[in-house]
Design an enzyme around this catalytic site. Structure first.
Site, PDB file in Angstrom:
ATOM      1  N   GLY A  25       0.795  -1.232   0.000  1.00 44.14           N
ATOM      2  CA  GLY A  25       0.000   0.000   0.000  1.00 44.14           C
ATOM      3  C   GLY A  25       0.821   1.272   0.000  1.00 44.14           C
ATOM      4  CD  GLU A  78     -11.645  -8.193  -0.387  1.00 45.10           C
ATOM      5  OE1 GLU A  78     -12.804  -8.093  -0.796  1.00 45.10           O
ATOM      6  OE2 GLU A  78     -10.883  -7.227  -0.282  1.00 45.10           O
ATOM      7  CE  LYS A 123      -0.223  -6.924  -0.953  1.00 44.86           C
ATOM      8  NZ  LYS A 123      -0.905  -6.857   0.333  1.00 44.86           N
TER       9      LYS A 123
END
Ligand code: HSE
Length: 428
Positions: A136, A192, A207
């Site tokens: 992020g 989620e 990532k």
């Protein structure tokens, strides 16, 4: 001031909306830093009418993100649609083929297609940037590719999935089991509805695959990674680890070893007093080790509207400044096919056995470990109400194959009452 840089924004969910906000609210500082205005030219998203709390009336609209990517009045396409293939990949390909710079937050797409897209972008002389795809708001890709460019990177590791770190720290704080904490995380919007990519380690592995390529000059090799999630981490192990001075974290670790590239995400024990051992909640932490710079530790928000939009716009400002270099820090054609290391390097391990509490049992466990060349550093028997005792062992450093041989012998013993738990203790 020079001509504006005109953005095409594909995707208007949380992050896309954050990008609109930054462009509108920070226009003056973006222009001052970039040396030219940065403007949104056109937007594409599924719903035009949904109220997102931002004024979109001044922007052109395209229902099809590929059409957006091909518009003549757009210089740079931002993709925040998500997904490995489908519209995101079509938008990336269309943008690059049309000679537009391309900025994305899409780790899933780059973990699969990063090499091909990097080659395409370089061939067209356009930028492909992906700071927002990893951790992020933490500028880790930039740190690796630019700030640490003079170093041979020896290891990249970190906690790169906020959902997992939230679940683990909540289990520790409340004593509630995994399933209950996961449900709470879903209600809070951290996990989620289908949380498998987060808790299964896939999100962190994607990532890490990108960071490994940037760190070691290797091709993105998501398929070569060892990917394990937190689904089987129990409260018992969190508590026993704490008694021994450790916390359990979902760690991503990448190293280029003489055996090849080692890339793995797995729950590991880390010392409670280490920087990673102090990490709480959804915060991410990335540790970069360079042969001259030493250890760089960065932590911050790994997801969310503001941090992810900030990372996207940092890339956009760089491109507006004219900073265009290969996506992984060196020409894509020069990224090497590193062999896969196969097994992880040596480490100490935490073992938990459920053993019959009677004379001679520990001797049999010690013998099985000893016969495989695994040496015991510490051993402790936990409190237990019945005839099965939890026995915790911390080994000295050993190879995983030797340890697995010993554990497979131990689990066949009649005194071993449950599947043994084996967790790596990472040097951090
Ligand atoms: N779902 C991720 C996390 C953020 O929990 O950290 C986006 O990669």
């Amino acid at each position: 001031m020079s001509e504006p840089l005109r953005l095409g924004l594909a995707g208007l969910g949380t992050v896309g909306t954050g990008i609109v906000r930054i462009v509108q609210e920070n226009a003056a500082c973006l222009a001052a830093r970039a040396g030219r205005p940065i403007e949104i030219g056109a937007i594409s998203a599924r719903s035009r009418s949904r109220d997102r709390g931002v004024d979109l009336s001044r922007y052109a609209w395209e229902d099809d993100p590929v059409a957006l990517a091909r518009r003549d009045d757009i210089d740079l396409v931002i993709e925040v649609i998500g997904g490995e293939d489908g519209p995101a990949k079509a938008t990336a390909t269309a943008a690059i083929n049309a000679g537009k710079h391309f900025v994305t937050a899409n780790k899933a797409m780059l973990a699969r297609h990063g090499q091909a897209l990097a080659e395409a972008a370089e061939a067209r002389g356009v930028a492909l940037r992906f700071e927002a795809a990893v951790a992020g708001g933490i500028p880790v890709v930039k740190s690796l590719i630019e700030g640490l460019a003079a170093n041979r990177i020896t290891r990249v590791m970190g906690v790169m999935n906020g959902t997992c770190n939230y679940i683990l720290t909540e289990m520790e704080r409340t004593g509630a089991p995994y399933a209950q904490v996961l449900e709470a995380a879903q209600k809070l919007g951290y996990a989620e509805a289908d949380p498998s990519f987060d808790v299964g380690g896939v999100d962190a592995a994607q990532k890490l695959a990108l960071l490994a390529a940037a760190a070691f000059g290797t091709r993105v090799d998501y398929e070569g990674m060892t990917v394990e999630g937190i689904e089987r981490v129990s409260i018992a192990d969190i508590e026993h680890a704490a008694e021994l001075g450790y916390r359990i974290k979902l760690l991503g670790v990448a190293r280029l070893t003489p055996r090849g590239l080692e890339t793995r995400t797995q729950p590991c024990l880390v010392p409670s007093t280490s920087p990673i051992g102090t990490l709480e909640g959804v915060t991410n932490m990335v540790v970069l080790e360079g042969d001259f710079a030493g250890r760089i530790v960065m932590s911050g928000p790994g997801a969310g509207e503001g941090p992810t939009a900030s990372a996207i716009m940092g890339d956009v400002v760089d491109i507006a400044r004219g900073l265009i270099f290969p996506p992984f820090g060196q020409p894509a054609a020069s990224l090497c096919h590193a062999p896969r290391a196969g097994t992880s390097g040596e480490a100490a391990y935490y073992l938990r056995f459920a053993l019959a509490d009677r004379p001679g049992v520990l001797a049999r466990i010690a013998a099985a470990l000893g016969e495989s060349g695994v040496s015991i550093d510490r051993m402790r028997q936990g409190a237990h109400p019945g005839t099965t005792a939890p026995v915790l062992i911390v080994t000295h450093r050993c190879g995983r194959p030797a340890l697995d041989r010993a554990v497979s012998v131990i689990e066949t013993l009649d005194v071993c009452h449950d599947v043994p738990v084996v967790l790596r203790i990472e040097d951090v």
